[in-house]
Scaffold this motif. Structure first.
Motif, PDB file in Angstrom:
ATOM      1  N   MET A 195       0.829  -1.167   0.000  1.00 40.67           N
ATOM      2  CA  MET A 195       0.000   0.000   0.000  1.00 40.67           C
ATOM      3  C   MET A 195       0.885   1.246   0.000  1.00 40.67           C
ATOM      4  O   MET A 195       1.773   1.384   0.810  1.00 40.67           O
ATOM      5  N   THR A 196       0.636   2.141  -0.916  1.00 39.71           N
ATOM      6  CA  THR A 196       1.434   3.344  -1.039  1.00 39.71           C
ATOM      7  C   THR A 196       0.587   4.558  -0.642  1.00 39.71           C
ATOM      8  O   THR A 196      -0.534   4.707  -1.092  1.00 39.71           O
ATOM      9  N   THR A 197       1.146   5.389   0.205  1.00 38.19           N
ATOM     10  CA  THR A 197       0.451   6.619   0.581  1.00 38.19           C
ATOM     11  C   THR A 197       1.248   7.802   0.063  1.00 38.19           C
ATOM     12  O   THR A 197       2.460   7.731  -0.080  1.00 38.19           O
ATOM     13  N   THR A 198       0.545   8.865  -0.221  1.00 38.01           N
ATOM     14  CA  THR A 198       1.196  10.062  -0.722  1.00 38.01           C
ATOM     15  C   THR A 198       1.143  11.135   0.354  1.00 38.01           C
ATOM     16  O   THR A 198       0.096  11.378   0.927  1.00 38.01           O
ATOM     17  N   ARG A 199       2.264  11.731   0.615  1.00 41.58           N
ATOM     18  CA  ARG A 199       2.317  12.810   1.598  1.00 41.58           C
ATOM     19  C   ARG A 199       2.844  14.061   0.927  1.00 41.58           C
ATOM     20  O   ARG A 199       3.808  14.010   0.184  1.00 41.58           O
ATOM     21  N   GLN A 200       2.174  15.153   1.224  1.00 35.28           N
ATOM     22  CA  GLN A 200       2.664  16.425   0.723  1.00 35.28           C
ATOM     23  C   GLN A 200       3.764  16.911   1.646  1.00 35.28           C
ATOM     24  O   GLN A 200       3.700  16.744   2.853  1.00 35.28           O
ATOM     25  N   SER A 201       4.766  17.542   1.073  1.00 36.47           N
ATOM     26  CA  SER A 201       5.804  18.130   1.909  1.00 36.47           C
ATOM     27  C   SER A 201       5.236  19.349   2.619  1.00 36.47           C
ATOM     28  O   SER A 201       4.232  19.920   2.217  1.00 36.47           O
ATOM     29  N   GLN A 202       5.870  19.740   3.716  1.00 36.98           N
ATOM     30  CA  GLN A 202       5.415  20.911   4.472  1.00 36.98           C
ATOM     31  C   GLN A 202       5.416  22.147   3.583  1.00 36.98           C
ATOM     32  O   GLN A 202       4.525  22.970   3.655  1.00 36.98           O
ATOM     33  N   GLU A 203       6.402  22.257   2.708  1.00 38.74           N
ATOM     34  CA  GLU A 203       6.481  23.402   1.801  1.00 38.74           C
ATOM     35  C   GLU A 203       5.285  23.437   0.855  1.00 38.74           C
ATOM     36  O   GLU A 203       4.708  24.493   0.614  1.00 38.74           O
ATOM     37  N   ASP A 204       4.868  22.278   0.322  1.00 39.29           N
ATOM     38  CA  ASP A 204       3.707  22.225  -0.567  1.00 39.29           C
ATOM     39  C   ASP A 204       2.440  22.657   0.165  1.00 39.29           C
ATOM     40  O   ASP A 204       1.615  23.373  -0.371  1.00 39.29           O
ATOM     41  N   VAL A 205       2.291  22.227   1.403  1.00 39.76           N
ATOM     42  CA  VAL A 205       1.115  22.583   2.184  1.00 39.76           C
ATOM     43  C   VAL A 205       1.101  24.085   2.451  1.00 39.76           C
ATOM     44  O   VAL A 205       0.090  24.750   2.305  1.00 39.76           O
ATOM     45  N   GLU A 206       2.256  24.634   2.819  1.00 42.80           N
ATOM     46  CA  GLU A 206       2.334  26.067   3.095  1.00 42.80           C
ATOM     47  C   GLU A 206       2.016  26.882   1.852  1.00 42.80           C
ATOM     48  O   GLU A 206       1.290  27.864   1.916  1.00 42.80           O
ATOM     49  N   HIS A 207       2.565  26.503   0.706  1.00 43.08           N
ATOM     50  CA  HIS A 207       2.359  27.269  -0.520  1.00 43.08           C
ATOM     51  C   HIS A 207       0.941  27.125  -1.044  1.00 43.08           C
ATOM     52  O   HIS A 207       0.423  28.029  -1.673  1.00 43.08           O
ATOM     53  N   SER A 208       0.294  26.005  -0.788  1.00 42.84           N
ATOM     54  CA  SER A 208      -1.046  25.816  -1.320  1.00 42.84           C
ATOM     55  C   SER A 208      -2.077  26.668  -0.574  1.00 42.84           C
ATOM     56  O   SER A 208      -3.164  26.898  -1.069  1.00 42.84           O
ATOM     57  N   ASP A 209      -1.731  27.145   0.621  1.00 40.00           N
ATOM     58  CA  ASP A 209      -2.665  27.948   1.401  1.00 40.00           C
ATOM     59  C   ASP A 209      -2.082  29.331   1.688  1.00 40.00           C
ATOM     60  O   ASP A 209      -2.274  29.885   2.745  1.00 40.00           O
ATOM     61  N   ARG A 210      -1.341  29.878   0.741  1.00 40.06           N
ATOM     62  CA  ARG A 210      -0.711  31.185   0.917  1.00 40.06           C
ATOM     63  C   ARG A 210      -1.759  32.272   0.718  1.00 40.06           C
ATOM     64  O   ARG A 210      -2.342  32.391  -0.346  1.00 40.06           O
ATOM     65  N   ARG A 211      -2.032  33.037   1.761  1.00 45.62           N
ATOM     66  CA  ARG A 211      -3.061  34.073   1.737  1.00 45.62           C
ATOM     67  C   ARG A 211      -2.532  35.358   2.348  1.00 45.62           C
ATOM     68  O   ARG A 211      -1.679  35.343   3.231  1.00 45.62           O
ATOM     69  N   CYS A 212      -3.096  36.463   1.904  1.00 47.46           N
ATOM     70  CA  CYS A 212      -2.836  37.753   2.519  1.00 47.46           C
ATOM     71  C   CYS A 212      -3.472  37.738   3.902  1.00 47.46           C
ATOM     72  O   CYS A 212      -4.639  37.371   4.049  1.00 47.46           O
ATOM     73  N   ARG A 213      -2.729  38.120   4.915  1.00 46.50           N
ATOM     74  CA  ARG A 213      -3.246  38.109   6.289  1.00 46.50           C
ATOM     75  C   ARG A 213      -4.185  39.286   6.541  1.00 46.50           C
ATOM     76  O   ARG A 213      -4.870  39.313   7.552  1.00 46.50           O
ATOM     77  N   ASN A 214      -4.224  40.241   5.621  1.00 48.28           N
ATOM     78  CA  ASN A 214      -5.093  41.400   5.777  1.00 48.28           C
ATOM     79  C   ASN A 214      -6.475  41.151   5.180  1.00 48.28           C
ATOM     80  O   ASN A 214      -7.481  41.388   5.828  1.00 48.28           O
ATOM     81  N   CYS A 215      -6.516  40.635   3.935  1.00 43.81           N
ATOM     82  CA  CYS A 215      -7.812  40.487   3.264  1.00 43.81           C
ATOM     83  C   CYS A 215      -8.156  39.057   2.887  1.00 43.81           C
ATOM     84  O   CYS A 215      -9.280  38.775   2.490  1.00 43.81           O
ATOM     85  N   GLY A 216      -7.203  38.132   2.980  1.00 39.29           N
ATOM     86  CA  GLY A 216      -7.477  36.738   2.677  1.00 39.29           C
ATOM     87  C   GLY A 216      -7.302  36.338   1.223  1.00 39.29           C
ATOM     88  O   GLY A 216      -7.535  35.197   0.866  1.00 39.29           O
ATOM     89  N   SER A 217      -6.884  37.271   0.372  1.00 39.49           N
ATOM     90  CA  SER A 217      -6.683  36.952  -1.050  1.00 39.49           C
ATOM     91  C   SER A 217      -5.473  36.042  -1.231  1.00 39.49           C
ATOM     92  O   SER A 217      -4.509  36.111  -0.471  1.00 39.49           O
ATOM     93  N   PHE A 218      -5.519  35.207  -2.253  1.00 39.22           N
ATOM     94  CA  PHE A 218      -4.392  34.334  -2.588  1.00 39.22           C
ATOM     95  C   PHE A 218      -3.217  35.176  -3.056  1.00 39.22           C
ATOM     96  O   PHE A 218      -3.391  36.137  -3.794  1.00 39.22           O
ATOM     97  N   VAL A 219      -2.032  34.818  -2.614  1.00 40.35           N
ATOM     98  CA  VAL A 219      -0.801  35.413  -3.138  1.00 40.35           C
ATOM     99  C   VAL A 219       0.134  34.280  -3.524  1.00 40.35           C
ATOM    100  O   VAL A 219       0.128  33.217  -2.906  1.00 40.35           O
TER     101      VAL A 219
END
Length: 69
Positions: free
Chosen positions: A1-25
């Motif tokens: 059985m093979t599982t796929t794990r995202q690296s911490q960097e991938d997770v961080e970049h996939s949810d990159r948002r402006c802390r002021n308005c929430g827009s994607f950056v």
């Protein structure tokens, strides 16, 4: 059985948002205009381009930044 794990960097970049308005950056925007932790406290959706260029997206001087109305 093979599982796929995202690296911490991938997770961080996939949810990159402006802390002021929430827009994607993008990761590049965060790297260039954000603070040392690539956090962005202002983007082109909520701040003027001049304010972003002058470093206000880092969050150190957001209170004095010109925020778009």
């Amino acid at each position: 059985m093979t599982t796929t794990r995202q690296s911490q960097e991938d997770v961080e970049h996939s949810d990159r948002r402006c802390r002021n308005c929430g827009s994607f950056v993008t990761p590049d925007f965060a790297r260039v205009f954000g603070n040392n932790d690539d956090e962005v406290f202002g983007c082109l959706d909520c701040m003027s381009a001049t304010a972003v260029k002058n470093g206000n997206a880092r969050g150190e001087s957001v209170g004095s930044a010109r925020v778009r109305q």
